[in-house]
Design a protein around this motif. Structure first.
Motif, PDB file in Angstrom:
ATOM      1  N   THR A 104       0.829  -1.202   0.000  1.00 31.74           N
ATOM      2  CA  THR A 104       0.000   0.000   0.000  1.00 31.74           C
ATOM      3  C   THR A 104       0.865   1.255   0.000  1.00 31.74           C
ATOM      4  OG1 THR A 104      -1.715  -1.217   1.181  1.00 31.74           O
ATOM      5  CG2 THR A 104      -1.880   1.171   1.214  1.00 31.74           C
ATOM      6  N   PRO A 123      -4.805   1.638  -3.794  1.00 36.71           N
ATOM      7  CA  PRO A 123      -4.405   0.320  -3.302  1.00 36.71           C
ATOM      8  C   PRO A 123      -5.257  -0.051  -2.090  1.00 36.71           C
ATOM      9  CG  PRO A 123      -2.954   1.973  -2.412  1.00 36.71           C
ATOM     10  CD  PRO A 123      -3.922   2.697  -3.332  1.00 36.71           C
ATOM     11  N   GLY A 124      -5.242  -1.311  -1.735  1.00 37.03           N
ATOM     12  CA  GLY A 124      -5.879  -1.728  -0.486  1.00 37.03           C
ATOM     13  C   GLY A 124      -7.390  -1.686  -0.493  1.00 37.03           C
ATOM     14  N   VAL A 129      -8.887  -5.197   4.191  1.00 35.72           N
ATOM     15  CA  VAL A 129      -8.282  -3.950   4.643  1.00 35.72           C
ATOM     16  C   VAL A 129      -9.312  -3.030   5.306  1.00 35.72           C
ATOM     17  CG1 VAL A 129      -7.011  -1.895   3.942  1.00 35.72           C
ATOM     18  CG2 VAL A 129      -6.486  -4.095   2.903  1.00 35.72           C
TER      19      VAL A 129
END
Length: 160
Positions: A104, A123-124, A129
């Motif tokens: 990340t 990201p993530g 997450v």
């Protein structure tokens, strides 16, 4: 051409995402490094492409006309960099499921380039997450003196 591409569509999460996209009326292009992606695409009536990310020109060519790339291909430190660079070159937005801090954090190194290219890099975005971070934040508010948190997840379909 579809505006959405799923890279890593032959994997467990890739197949689930492709099925859900079709269920809601989207027609993503299913891609990956493995020939198995073709069988998934054929079953769902979708277009597919098999290509390795080691040829940046080929990756960029495959992304022409794509507005959103969903990277579900593991080893995100490797695939993420190559796919983000292709997205920067082609103007496609980028989303992945990276859940590790290093993965990340690495995506954030492209922030200035993404702003100049007017694309989003996220990201993530995976299930592991966001919900776990939300639960951890809520637990900290409710139990400010706690010094340990254990989170367990249960799924109907198992883990990938």
């Amino acid at each position: 051409m579809s505006e959405v591409m799923i890279y890593g569509a032959a994997g467990y999460t890739g197949r689930l995402c492709a099925e859900e996209f079709v269920r809601v009326g989207l027609q993503p292009i299913l891609c990956g490094r493995q020939e198995a992606v073709r069988a998934v695409a054929e079953r769902l009536g979708l277009k597919s492409a098999v290509f390795d990310l080691n040829d940046p020109g080929e990756t960029e060519r495959r992304l022409k006309g794509v507005r959103l790339l969903l990277n579900l291909s593991g080893q995100f430190l490797t695939t993420q960099k190559l796919l983000i660079e292709a997205c920067l070159a082609t103007g496609a937005h980028y989303v992945d499921l990276a859940g590790e801090v290093e993965d990340t954090s690495h995506a954030f190194t492209f922030d200035n380039q993404a702003r100049r290219a007017n694309i989003m890099i996220m990201p993530g975005a995976g299930f592991n997450v966001a919900p776990s971070d939300i639960v951890a934040g809520l637990a900290k508010k409710k139990l400010p003196d706690a010094n340990e948190l254990v989170i367990a997840l249960a799924t109907d379909g198992g883990v990938s």
